[in-house]
Each structure stands twice: as structure tokens, then as C-alpha cells.
Design an enzyme around this catalytic site. Structure first.
Site, mmCIF file in Angstrom:
data_model
loop_
_atom_site.group_PDB
_atom_site.id
_atom_site.type_symbol
_atom_site.label_atom_id
_atom_site.label_comp_id
_atom_site.label_asym_id
_atom_site.label_seq_id
_atom_site.Cartn_x
_atom_site.Cartn_y
_atom_site.Cartn_z
ATOM 1 C CB SER A 299 -0.891 -0.008 1.249
ATOM 2 O OG SER A 299 -1.480 1.257 1.471
ATOM 3 C CE1 TYR B 220 -4.085 -2.165 4.811
ATOM 4 C CE2 TYR B 220 -3.527 0.105 4.237
ATOM 5 C CZ TYR B 220 -3.846 -1.185 3.860
ATOM 6 O OH TYR B 220 -3.901 -1.519 2.527
#
Length: 324
Positions: free
Chosen positions: A132, A157
């Protein structure tokens, strides 16, 4: 089996990117085993409706399984001789990770380890996995380049995705399979995720509700249209990597302001939004901007769908799907 036909495991196959990638691989003549746990992080019916795309596809098999199920994953890799794995399953969302940290450890750490172990023992030749843009954290240099240090994540995350990259690097170094990491930059489009801003903004505007605009609108995002993401991923699946481990940015290389983004939705809907301006949220970053030179060099492709076109396509889909 045709020598050019590969058996490929796609995890997160009922998810947004996973369903599109599975569809593209099938069109290219591959056999796809699609895995998903169909969790309720967002509307499960949307996931089930994506899976309906494959109802008549003889080369697609769906398996409901959680990555964190160690015995189940071991059995899966023992049963199937996968040529490649595209790991797109993960617990997503920056803000959700603040209140639900264990979901990220289970899926993104334990689950990813089970994928790596499956590849190791199953003789898989090539693993591609979703990382990501959030790994760039508080980096100030833009555009974000894969050579940049990514040691300052500002959400759990992001930390799990950075961990995935480190775990994958270790396995690529130790064992006989190649690994490709994919740092996705704000992927959007039809059939997208309801937790994403473009989705929730569209819903709120149609319903005449106020939208929350964080950091008072002073944000920029490198919005990347789903078709471009799928093209990049499938080109990387087809490529025989020259190095054991490599990371790519998958982004549009053209950041848009949050206000321009909102205006694109307003234009597509033909109505103005009521805005509630708020400070920056915990775990968020002001700018994302992808350097995609390596992607262009290696697979001769660069995402370039204009935001206005992509948002129009999404809004058309949303109106049709929800009869709005």
C-alpha cells in the site's frame, strides 16, 4: 494443460481488486482458484454479487477460507499445484485499524505468513502481493519512489503492510520463488469498496446528506482507476521477474486535490454537496504521489485514466447497482 495456461491462486477474490484481477486472468486463458473469507468489514452482498461474475466460468473455482486458518491453508497448497499466487486478501482501512488492531494481525501478519509458507512448500514460482501507498507514512519527498525509506508508518495498517514487504523479502532471499510487491495508490472505480471516500461521498450526496471533509480539504491523493490497476497487475503476472524481489508503485502519477475530487463527483451527479470541514484524522497523510518509472520500464505501462472519467464511470455504476 496448455503450457501457457497457469493455475493461479487469487486471494481476496471477492474483493474489489481481487474480483477484477481474477476476471482478467480468466480472459487471458488461465485457471483461477479464488479464495476469500467473505468477512463483514463491508457489505457482504456486494462481495457475493462480484462472485456472480464467475458463475459460468469453468476455469474458476471459489474457496471460502480465511488466510489465518493455518491448517486450511496448508491443505489448500497441498491439494493444488499453483504456478503463481496473487495475494490481494488483507484487512484494509487506515482508520479501522485504530479500533480493531487484532483483525490486522490475524489477516495481514498471520495470514500473510501462511501464504508465504504455502508458496515455500508448494513450489510456487512467483508470488505477487498487495502492499500500500500508506507505507510511505510521513515521507516528505514527492513523488514517492520505491527507493525511499519507509520506516515511519503512522497507522497499524501501514505497519502491517511494511511488515509484509520485509517478510516477503526474507522468503524471497531464503527460498526458491520470486516475489513482487504492489504498492497500490487509492484505487477506485465501479464495484469499489463502500468504506472509501468516493463511495461514501456519492452515497451521501445522492441522499442529500453532509459529507465530512478532513484537513479542511487540504489533501491530495494519487487516485488510480481500477482498469489501470488490473492492467498493471496482469502484466506483472505475465512477466518472468529478473530479480528475486521487487516492489512497484501502482499509481496514476498525478495527484488530485480533495476539493477537485469532490467536484468530480458533484459534476457526475449534477448536484452540489454540503460540506462539514474537519481537522486531519489520526493515521492519515496529506499527500500521496506515485513515482511509476519502474513500472513503465519493466512492463511498458503507466496508469493514466483521468479522475473525471473514472468517477463518471463509478457514479453510473452506483446509480445502476443501487437503483439510485
Amino acid at each position: 494443460m496448455d503450457a501457457s495456461k497457469k493455475k493461479i491462486l487469487v486471494t481476496g477474490a471477492a474483493g474489489f481488486i481481487g474480483a477484477y484481477v481474477s476476471q482478467s486472468l480468466l480472459k487471458q486463458g488461465h485457471q483461477v482458484i479464488g479464495l476469500d473469507n467473505l468477512n463483514d468489514y463491508y457489505d457482504v452482498q456486494l462481495k457475493k454479487d462480484r462472485l456472480k461474475w464467475f458463475d459460468s466460468q469453468s476455469d474458476f473455482e471459489f474457496i471460502k477460507l480465511d488466510l489465518a486458518d493455518r491448517a486450511g491453508m496448508e491443505s489448500l497448497f497441498a491439494e493444488h499445484n499453483f504456478d503463481g499466487v496473487v495475494n490481494l486478501a488483507a484487512q484494509a482501512g487506515v482508520r479501522y485499524s485504530i479500533d480493531h488492531p487484532h483483525a490486522y494481525a490475524d489477516s495481514n501478519l498471520v495470514g500473510f505468513l501462511n501464504v508465504l509458507e504455502g508458496c515455500r512448500h508448494g513450489g510456487v514460482k512467483h508470488l505477487l502481493f498487495a502492499s500500500s501507498s500508506s507505507v510511505y507514512g510521513e515521507n516528505k519527498k514527492i513523488p514517492f519512489a520505491i527507493e525511499d525509506r519507509v520506516d515511519h508508518p503512522i497507522s497499524l495498517y501501514a505497519a502491517t503492510k511494511k511488515s509484509n514487504e520485509l517478510m516477503a523479502h526474507a522468503y524471497a532471499h531464503l527460498y526458491e520463488f520470486k516475489v513482487t510487491g504492489l504498492r497500490f495508490f487509492t484505487v477506485y472505480g465501479p464495484w469499489g469498496r463502500p468504506d472509501m471516500a468516493y463511495f461514501s461521498f456519492t452515497k451521501a450526496m445522492i441522499e442529500g446528506k453532509t459529507i465530512d471533509v478532513y484537513n479542511h480539504g487540504e489533501m491530495q491523493r494519487d487516485f488510480t482507476y481500477i482498469d489501470d490497476v488490473v492492467e498493471a497487475v496482469t502484466r506483472l503476472v505475465a512477466r518472468d521477474p529478473t530479480s528475486k524481489y521487487k516492489i512497484y508503485n501502482i499509481g496514476n502519477h498525478a495527484p488530485e486535490t480533495l476539493m477537485a475530487f469532490i467536484e468530480s463527483i458533484e459534476s457526475a451527479l449534477g448536484k452540489k454537496s454540503e460540506k462539514n470541514y474537519l481537522p486531519m484524522q489520526a493515521g492519515d497523510v496529506p499527500v500521496t504521489y506515485a513515482d511509476v518509472q519502474d513500472l513503465m520500464t519493466d512492463v511498458d505501462f503507466k496508469p493514466d485514466t483521468p479522475l473525471q472519467d473514472g468517477i463518471r464511470n463509478f457514479v453510473d455504476w452506483y446509480r445502476d447497482y443501487y437503483d439510485a
